[in-house]
Write a protein that holds these residues in place. Sequence first.
Motif, short mmCIF file in Angstrom:
data_model
loop_
_atom_site.label_atom_id
_atom_site.label_comp_id
_atom_site.label_asym_id
_atom_site.label_seq_id
_atom_site.Cartn_x
_atom_site.Cartn_y
_atom_site.Cartn_z
N SER A 399 42.15 21.51 50.80
CA SER A 399 43.38 21.06 50.86
C SER A 399 43.86 21.68 51.61
O SER A 399 42.89 22.53 52.82
CB SER A 399 43.76 21.48 49.62
N ASP A 400 45.17 21.50 52.35
CA ASP A 400 46.02 22.02 53.04
C ASP A 400 45.61 23.36 52.95
O ASP A 400 45.87 23.92 52.08
CB ASP A 400 47.18 21.35 53.29
N TRP A 401 45.54 24.11 54.47
CA TRP A 401 45.40 25.37 54.68
C TRP A 401 46.66 25.91 54.62
O TRP A 401 47.39 27.08 53.62
CB TRP A 401 45.39 25.75 55.72
N VAL A 402 48.20 25.41 54.86
CA VAL A 402 49.33 25.93 54.82
C VAL A 402 49.67 25.95 53.18
O VAL A 402 50.53 27.60 52.41
CB VAL A 402 50.15 25.31 55.23
N GLU A 403 48.93 25.13 52.38
CA GLU A 403 49.25 25.02 50.80
C GLU A 403 48.75 25.65 49.90
O GLU A 403 49.04 26.27 49.01
CB GLU A 403 49.23 23.76 50.26
N GLN A 404 47.21 26.16 50.51
CA GLN A 404 46.47 27.03 49.91
C GLN A 404 47.15 29.16 50.20
O GLN A 404 46.94 29.24 49.43
CB GLN A 404 45.32 26.79 50.52
N THR A 405 47.61 28.94 51.23
CA THR A 405 48.24 30.19 51.73
C THR A 405 49.97 29.79 51.10
O THR A 405 49.91 31.01 50.17
CB THR A 405 48.70 30.05 52.63
N ILE A 406 50.44 28.98 50.81
CA ILE A 406 51.80 29.41 49.73
C ILE A 406 50.84 29.49 48.07
O ILE A 406 51.66 30.59 47.51
CB ILE A 406 52.58 27.63 50.03
#
Length: 414
Positions: A399-406
């Motif tokens: 999945s999207d890395w920004v979403e994972q960071t969030i």
Amino acid sequence: MKKLSILILLLNFNLNLAAKSNCDCASELDFVYEQIQTTASFKDQIKGEKKLMFKENYQKLRAQMKDEQSKLDCFWKLNQLMSMVQDKHATLTENPSSLDEKNLQNSSFIARYRETDEFKNFPRSDRNLDELAKSLDGKSLDEVEGVYTIGSKLKMGVYRVAEDSLVGVILESQDEIWEPGQIFAYLKQSNIDSHFDIMHYGTNQKNLKFSKAQFFDHGMLFPSVLKENLKNNHAWIDKAAEDSYQLSNLSDDIQYVWLNSFSRTTKPKDRDALISQIQTDLTAKNLIIDLRNNGGGADKISLPILKELKKKKVNIYVITNFFTGSNAEMTTVRLKDKFDAIQLGQRTYGAISYGSNYGKSFNSPSGLFNFYPTDMRQREFIEFEEVGVQPDVKLNQESDWVEQTIAYIQNSDK
């Protein structure tokens, strides 16, 4: 069928190789031997017993050069000597031939090129391409063997020829300067898991290049060389440059900025605009700094941004990928050391300790190869040279890395 002595010993495979064998490799080796000793990295690392080993390796390689060497064989040997020094900024490449941008737009030139010995005798695999493609079909994204797309016009099959060695051959081509069966790359497993030393050709100019300790992860060999069945490449950030240096709100308590470069020629205005944004608009308690694809630049761009961030009480999370390099790697280390930032994503590139202040390069005696030296050092980063800065949290490719960071930030706040 001509065989390259060193590559055969190294890779243990049979190829139809270029007939051209006019490289006086001994003089090329002498050139590299002298040039590499001028670099900051050599002076830092190659001392005492290591200096004796370096000289012995040079003498051993030179003893193999009593006869003329093929260009391919010579290039590999030259890079083996260079590889004794940990310095990803220092490079040796083949100078491009007549395949320049202007000629590549000329259909008559390309037609003449396809009739030359250079094209007809270009290194080839002797494998049946249909059978090879079938054998590689269905290889998983985590296997380096498989079928890859190279941009939009080429398809390559990478197959194993020894336990630690592979070859990449063109399977399909919509580019007139390439034809099925021609070799695109030679890969050898490095001493780091999932990393390969890769000798390959430029896609457009077909000049030899060497990529040291290239990280293979989830179907991605290079940014433009991807497994055919790779649907989403979340490690790579696919945005326009204009989207960078813009502070944005992701939620009430999370803000985000993508810093795609620290170039001192193109980024001063963006730096100043971002600093103004930080002063007035950075209000969330968490900030994601995305350094993916950032190949580096200059302290005069990155340090003023960090100086302004230091005035804010903000938790910093930095995203990196393998193509976070040079000054962007330094920035990653500084964020972790000075801001207690959490690094997420992939390891960085590992070209961090050395650089070129003057940007000069030197042609070898034959003019075939070009050596790009380093003349500056930052010793405090030497532990990260070639191995990169390792993330505190590895992100997956699902999945999207920004979403994972969030999600990571939100879970940490609970």
